[in-house]
Design an enzyme around this catalytic site. Structure first.
Site, PDB file in Angstrom:
ATOM      1  N   SER A 545       0.987  -1.280   0.122  1.00 56.82           N
ATOM      2  CA  SER A 545       0.080   0.116   0.078  1.00 56.82           C
ATOM      3  C   SER A 545       0.958   1.110  -0.204  1.00 56.82           C
ATOM      4  O   SER A 545       1.696   1.442  -0.876  1.00 56.82           O
ATOM      5  CB  SER A 545      -0.972  -0.013   1.228  1.00 56.82           C
ATOM      6  OG  SER A 545      -1.851   0.815   1.094  1.00 56.82           O
ATOM      7  N   ASP A 630      -9.824  -3.806  -5.529  1.00 58.75           N
ATOM      8  CA  ASP A 630      -9.157  -2.860  -4.513  1.00 58.75           C
ATOM      9  C   ASP A 630      -9.623  -1.338  -4.667  1.00 58.75           C
ATOM     10  O   ASP A 630      -9.388  -0.775  -5.783  1.00 58.75           O
ATOM     11  CB  ASP A 630      -7.579  -2.756  -4.591  1.00 58.75           C
ATOM     12  CG  ASP A 630      -6.943  -1.957  -3.321  1.00 58.75           C
ATOM     13  OD1 ASP A 630      -7.328  -1.154  -2.856  1.00 58.75           O
ATOM     14  OD2 ASP A 630      -5.569  -2.414  -3.503  1.00 58.75           O
ATOM     15  N   HIS A 665      -7.855  -4.810  -1.576  1.00 60.30           N
ATOM     16  CA  HIS A 665      -6.738  -4.356  -1.049  1.00 60.30           C
ATOM     17  C   HIS A 665      -5.924  -5.203  -0.045  1.00 60.30           C
ATOM     18  O   HIS A 665      -4.756  -5.553  -0.018  1.00 60.30           O
ATOM     19  CB  HIS A 665      -7.204  -2.957  -0.161  1.00 60.30           C
ATOM     20  CG  HIS A 665      -5.798  -2.320   0.036  1.00 60.30           C
ATOM     21  ND1 HIS A 665      -5.220  -1.654  -0.831  1.00 60.30           N
ATOM     22  CD2 HIS A 665      -5.187  -2.143   1.316  1.00 60.30           C
ATOM     23  CE1 HIS A 665      -3.990  -0.867  -0.275  1.00 60.30           C
ATOM     24  NE2 HIS A 665      -4.195  -1.240   1.098  1.00 60.30           N
TER      25      HIS A 665
END
Length: 692
Positions: A545, A630, A665
């Site tokens: 991320s 995501d 995600h």
């Protein structure tokens, strides 16, 4: 003999497969009079069959290129799985006459929510079987599970795609009935004390909680309580532990505002405690005749104030816990007679307990010097015990109850490592890297003693993050043992951008000082090599991320320093993403990275954005992952980044891109799915860094 021939076959087969070459279609993304062309902008078109075909080609290429490690990957997966106690039970939490807990069953991916009335010897009541909810779905995630004050109902939410779009339902325990009161795109939820009313937030098209409604069971129309029109502010809901108030918060990364609702009155209006102000962050709690305010007003590391209930202008505030230059006040938990204070200093957490009546406090002594803890569920306002989740790099996840009166920690449970775990075989260290400006950056290390020599021969993985003020706390990993037992050193970099060393540490790693995060990480890598924990050829780096931004910068800036890199769902297209307000998180995150529509911000962001700084140079072997669903880091960011690196890099090292076509995600759902993803990552490192 046969195994060697089979491995050779896979290698030869992989060599015959060419890496996908993405089509270049120039697209002008000029901003601030700086002409930029994005040749892979077309990958944003998710409904375009060409995009899906490209992603599937990437997956096929990755599968072929890692085929020679299939046996090792399965071996590591089975190792990790074998250490997991597949049938297990959480430590029960007593609340309102019931013991609530979750349990796992062998062979099942998800948990079962249960309770027992009055005694742990009472019959079990299954409240929610997540495995049944997940049946027929490739992905499943339980969001909230909030029991009503009378313990007869629960509101829960589920996500079946990994896109973090949760659907809220209400279940009656006695009958098993699920009400027709279904709410799409639900966020937080808090019950009012009448057991028929609850407050919930709704998320908009860019996943921002922007409205709060009051819902009454059986009613079709909900009452709007608050509509947040400033796109930078996100709404939140919580209930004071006293159960007296519902707190409706609106906040950015630099400003906050709180509204108070009487939980006893289902018709109550929300009252604003203090209107939002730039650079003023605060949160409130209730105790007795006062509201307590944790605030950064004139206090970068925060302080605790209090004000009379119902009469709370700033001039009535009085100091309870003054500001400390040497420690960040992270949060305070209130109980009938005590407050539990959580602080952070020198990359360590500190917990103190204060008697509210006398003002006397004491520090809680944990069993190790380098550890981390988190607050567990403590729902009983009158309790004199406080429960925490505790862990370290060598101590499995544990649950402690702290007896406040007798000042004693009681271990309630330590994660069982099936097959045995001898912690005496492993050790931790903390060393310091030196940043470009002289700042000392802590590095936490763990390794197996009999597999380590300080001669540079050990492979090492350096893990970092350094964003949003999140500390990179040391914690145990059952799965990580598969690396440590193969001679790996595992290192955590406590870089600026996290709050590991206090609030200023965070401030010095964001906005126009964001590059400190990356150069701190490089300084940590250099320290590990200089002190012969590893060598550059045996040093792997990984994060995900916003941490993927860190990895992206490092491989652009110092590719020769690393033997392999893994970036999971990486945020790498900083300028284009932060200029697009239709993408989730964009406007809210201008306080983290900057707004590229501003000249000064634009040029600074461009200086580190990984996608905009890909070069004609050699890159280390790399594995990049993404999730098609995501909503936080769109799949096209890593897809474009990989395509551009493929087109420009000058080496023959592998560059693999794996896209989970049915997740978001956080990757695959379920405990076994998570282990499979770790096995993929670990195997990639072993393949390129070796073992000892």
């Amino acid at each position: 003999m046969w195994f060697n021939l089979l491995a050779l076959f896979f290698v030869l087969a992989a060599c015959s497969i060419s890496a996908p070459v993405a089509e270049k279609i120039p697209h002008d993304v000029t901003l601030c009079n700086d002409k930029r062309i994005d040749e892979y902008y077309w990958m944003r078109e998710r409904d375009n069959p060409k995009v899906i075909a490209h992603l599937e080609a990437e997956n096929a290429y990755t599968k072929a290129m890692i085929a020679h490690t299939d046996k090792l990957r399965e071996e590591m997966f089975q190792e990790m799985k074998a250490r997991v106690k597949e049938t297990d039970l959480s430590v029960p939490v007593f609340h309102g006459g019931y013991y609530y807990y979750q349990r796992d069953e062998a062979g099942k991916q998800y948990k079962v929510n249960c309770r027992k009335k009055g005694s742990l010897d009472a019959p079990e009541e299954i409240l929610l079987d997540q495995n049944k909810l997940a049946e027929g779905h490739e992905y499943f995630s339980l969001g909230m599970f909030v029991v009503s004050p009378d313990h007869q109902l629960a509101a829960y939410s589920v996500d079946m795609k990994g896109d973090e779009r949760y659907t809220l339902s209400v279940k009656e325990f006695a009958s098993g009935k699920v009400y027709d009161d279904t709410i799409e795109n639900a966020g937080d939820l808090v019950w009012a004390n009448d057991n028929r009313t609850f407050y919930y937030s709704l998320v908009d098209d860019v996943f921002r909680p922007y409205k709060v409604f009051r819902h009454r069971l059986g009613k079709t129309e909900d009452e709007l309580i608050h509509h947040e029109t400033d796109e930078r502010f996100w709404l939140s809901l919580k209930k004071t532990r006293s159960q007296r108030f519902v707190l409706l918060g609106a906040g950015t990364f630099t400003s906050s505002e709180c509204h108070i609702i009487d939980a006893n009155d289902p018709e109550a209006k929300a009252r604003c405690f203090l209107p939002r102000e730039e650079n003023h962050e605060y949160e409130i709690e209730h105790h007795g005749d006062h509201l307590y305010i944790r605030t950064n007003l004139g206090a970068i590391n925060f302080k605790l104030m209090r004000a009379p209930l119902g009469n709370w202008p700033k001039e009535r505030w009085e100091t309870v816990l003054p500001h400390r230059d040497d420690a960040l006040l992270e949060s305070v938990d209130f109980f009938e007679k005590y407050m539990v204070i959580h602080e952070r200093a020198n990359a360590n957490q500190i917990m103190r307990v204060r008697e509210i009546a006398s003002g006397k406090d004491h520090a809680v002594q944990f069993p190790e010097n380098v550890f981390s803890y988190s607050v567990a569920k403590n729902p009983e306002f009158g309790s004199t015990t406080f429960r925490v989740n505790y862990t370290s790099l060598v101590t499995p996840d544990s649950v402690f109850d702290y007896d406040i009166v007798n000042r004693k920690l009681e271990l309630k449970k330590e994660q069982e490592i099936v097959g045995g775990y001898d912690r005496a075989k492993y050790t931790t260290e903390r060393i310091l890297g030196k940043a470009w400006d002289g700042a000392e950056v802590p590095i936490s290390l763990v390794y197996r003693k009999d597999r380590f020599k300080k001669d540079g021969g050990n492979p090492c993985i350096l893990d970092g993050y350094g964003s949003y003020g999140y500390a990179n706390d040391p914690s145990f990993s059952n799965a990580r043992l598969s690396l440590l037992d193969r001679g790996y050193v595992y290192a955590l970099a406590h870089t600026r951008g996290g709050s590991d060393m206090g609030r200023q540490w965070y401030e010095d790693g964001k906005m126009m000082r964001k590059r400190n995060t990356f150069t701190d990480f490089i300084a940590c890598a250099e320290k590990l090599i200089a002190d012969k924990y590893t060598t550059n050829k045996k040093l792997g780096i990984w994060s995900g991320s916003a941490g993927g931004l860190l990895i992206g910068f490092c491989v652009n800036e110092r590719p020769e320093l690393f033997g392999a890199a893994v970036a999971a769902v990486p945020f790498v297209d900083v300028l284009t993403t932060m200029a697009d307000e239709t993408i989730p998180l964009t406007a809210a995150e201008w306080d983290q990275w900057g707004n590229p529509n501003k000249q000064e911000h634009y040029w600074y962001m461009k200086s580190y954005s990984p996608y905009d700084n890909v070069k004609k140079q050699a890159y280390p072997p790399m594995l990049v992952t993404a999730g098609l669903n995501d909503p936080r880091v769109m799949y096209w960011e890593p897809a474009k980044w990989v395509a551009r690196m493929r087109a420009m890099k000058t080496d023959d090292n592998v560059l693999l891109f794996h896209v989970n076509m049915g997740a978001g995600h956080f990757g695959q759902s379920g405990r076994y799915g998570e282990l499979m993803e770790r096995a993929l990552r670990f195997t990639f490192f072993v393949d390129h860094l070796g073992t000892r």
